[in-house]
Motif scaffolding. Structure first.
Motif, PDB file in Angstrom:
ATOM      1  N   ASN A  47      -6.056  -0.256   2.569  1.00 31.23           N
ATOM      2  CA  ASN A  47      -5.303   0.545   3.277  1.00 31.23           C
ATOM      3  C   ASN A  47      -4.150  -0.147   3.855  1.00 31.23           C
ATOM      4  O   ASN A  47      -4.100  -1.323   3.965  1.00 31.23           O
ATOM      5  CB  ASN A  47      -6.055   0.862   4.659  1.00 31.23           C
ATOM      6  N   TYR A  49       0.301   0.521   5.500  1.00 26.79           N
ATOM      7  CA  TYR A  49       1.417   1.315   5.847  1.00 26.79           C
ATOM      8  C   TYR A  49       2.624   0.725   5.173  1.00 26.79           C
ATOM      9  O   TYR A  49       2.854  -0.265   4.767  1.00 26.79           O
ATOM     10  CB  TYR A  49       1.560   1.416   7.265  1.00 26.79           C
ATOM     11  N   ASN A  55       4.474   2.989  10.719  1.00 35.08           N
ATOM     12  CA  ASN A  55       3.367   3.540  10.207  1.00 35.08           C
ATOM     13  C   ASN A  55       3.145   4.893  10.192  1.00 35.08           C
ATOM     14  O   ASN A  55       2.095   5.605  10.899  1.00 35.08           O
ATOM     15  CB  ASN A  55       2.151   2.959  11.395  1.00 35.08           C
ATOM     16  N   LYS A  56       3.860   5.552   9.455  1.00 33.09           N
ATOM     17  CA  LYS A  56       4.202   6.902   9.418  1.00 33.09           C
ATOM     18  C   LYS A  56       2.874   7.451   8.111  1.00 33.09           C
ATOM     19  O   LYS A  56       2.652   8.597   8.309  1.00 33.09           O
ATOM     20  CB  LYS A  56       5.797   7.543   9.076  1.00 33.09           C
ATOM     21  N   TYR A  57       3.024   6.662   7.039  1.00 36.06           N
ATOM     22  CA  TYR A  57       2.603   7.009   6.091  1.00 36.06           C
ATOM     23  C   TYR A  57       1.138   5.941   5.670  1.00 36.06           C
ATOM     24  O   TYR A  57       1.392   4.797   5.188  1.00 36.06           O
ATOM     25  CB  TYR A  57       3.281   6.968   4.628  1.00 36.06           C
ATOM     26  N   HIS A  58       0.220   6.428   6.294  1.00 33.39           N
ATOM     27  CA  HIS A  58      -1.156   5.704   5.616  1.00 33.39           C
ATOM     28  C   HIS A  58      -1.379   5.776   4.201  1.00 33.39           C
ATOM     29  O   HIS A  58      -1.762   6.951   3.754  1.00 33.39           O
ATOM     30  CB  HIS A  58      -2.163   6.212   6.563  1.00 33.39           C
ATOM     31  N   GLN A  60      -3.814   4.728   1.009  1.00 36.79           N
ATOM     32  CA  GLN A  60      -5.329   4.159   0.718  1.00 36.79           C
ATOM     33  C   GLN A  60      -5.346   4.155  -0.656  1.00 36.79           C
ATOM     34  O   GLN A  60      -5.067   4.955  -1.531  1.00 36.79           O
ATOM     35  CB  GLN A  60      -6.316   5.167   1.137  1.00 36.79           C
ATOM     36  N   TYR A  78      -2.985   9.440   0.373  1.00 34.45           N
ATOM     37  CA  TYR A  78      -2.496   9.719   1.666  1.00 34.45           C
ATOM     38  C   TYR A  78      -3.284  10.357   2.427  1.00 34.45           C
ATOM     39  O   TYR A  78      -3.262  11.547   2.603  1.00 34.45           O
ATOM     40  CB  TYR A  78      -1.179  10.297   1.776  1.00 34.45           C
ATOM     41  N   ASP A  80      -4.163  10.796   5.272  1.00 32.85           N
ATOM     42  CA  ASP A  80      -3.696  11.645   6.746  1.00 32.85           C
ATOM     43  C   ASP A  80      -3.025  13.154   6.229  1.00 32.85           C
ATOM     44  O   ASP A  80      -2.997  13.888   6.920  1.00 32.85           O
ATOM     45  CB  ASP A  80      -2.695  10.941   7.474  1.00 32.85           C
ATOM     46  N   PHE A  81      -2.636  13.164   4.958  1.00 35.12           N
ATOM     47  CA  PHE A  81      -1.918  14.174   4.443  1.00 35.12           C
ATOM     48  C   PHE A  81      -2.626  15.110   3.610  1.00 35.12           C
ATOM     49  O   PHE A  81      -2.489  16.212   3.448  1.00 35.12           O
ATOM     50  CB  PHE A  81      -0.587  13.667   3.910  1.00 35.12           C
TER      51      PHE A  81
END
Length: 141
Positions: A47, A49, A55-58, A60, A78, A80-81
């Motif tokens: 993981n 950023y 740290n807007k885009y995690h 992985q 991503y 989170d998205f």
């Protein structure tokens, strides 16, 4: 129909040197990303950023395939998205006076609904900067 993004550069360094830069987390943070939990082992998830601390885009990834000094394949997502993933393959091919570094990013259409930040144009520009500038300058110095 998905057309992968393919970016390739000839870098004046042996494949072993480039491989170390690609797979050693202490070297990665000098030219790529700071990936604290990176471990070069098939099945390992990592993981990170984007640089800058927002740290807007995690991001992985999961290591899918390793051929030392030749190929590294991992997923790129991503979480989170979107639950969808793409695949990034780094290939190193030694040539006279250097190594051809080829990156293939497949499945990019999986991110088409996530907005302009996830566009083919953005990824292509990003990979060109990462390989053609950052990696090249780092291993050729």
């Amino acid at each position: 129909m998905d057309t992968p993004i393919i970016v390739q550069y000839k870098i004046k360094a042996p494949a072993e040197r480039i491989w170390k830069a690609l797979t050693d987390k202490s070297e990665m943070k000098s030219w790529y990303f700071d990936i604290e939990d990176f471990e070069l082992k098939v099945g390992k998830v990592f993981n990170f950023y984007e640089p800058g601390g927002e740290n807007k885009y995690h991001h992985q990834g999961e290591i899918l395939e390793i051929i030392p000094n030749q190929q590294l394949k991992h997923s790129w997502a991503y979480p989170d998205f979107s639950a969808l993933k793409t695949t990034v393959t780094w290939e190193l091919q030694e040539e006279e006076q250097g190594t051809l570094v080829k990156l293939t990013h497949e499945g990019i259409e999986n991110f088409k609904d996530l907005g302009d930040g996830f566009s083919r144009t953005n990824f292509t520009a990003g990979w060109n900067a990462i390989i053609g500038q950052s990696l090249k300058e780092y291993v050729e110095k």
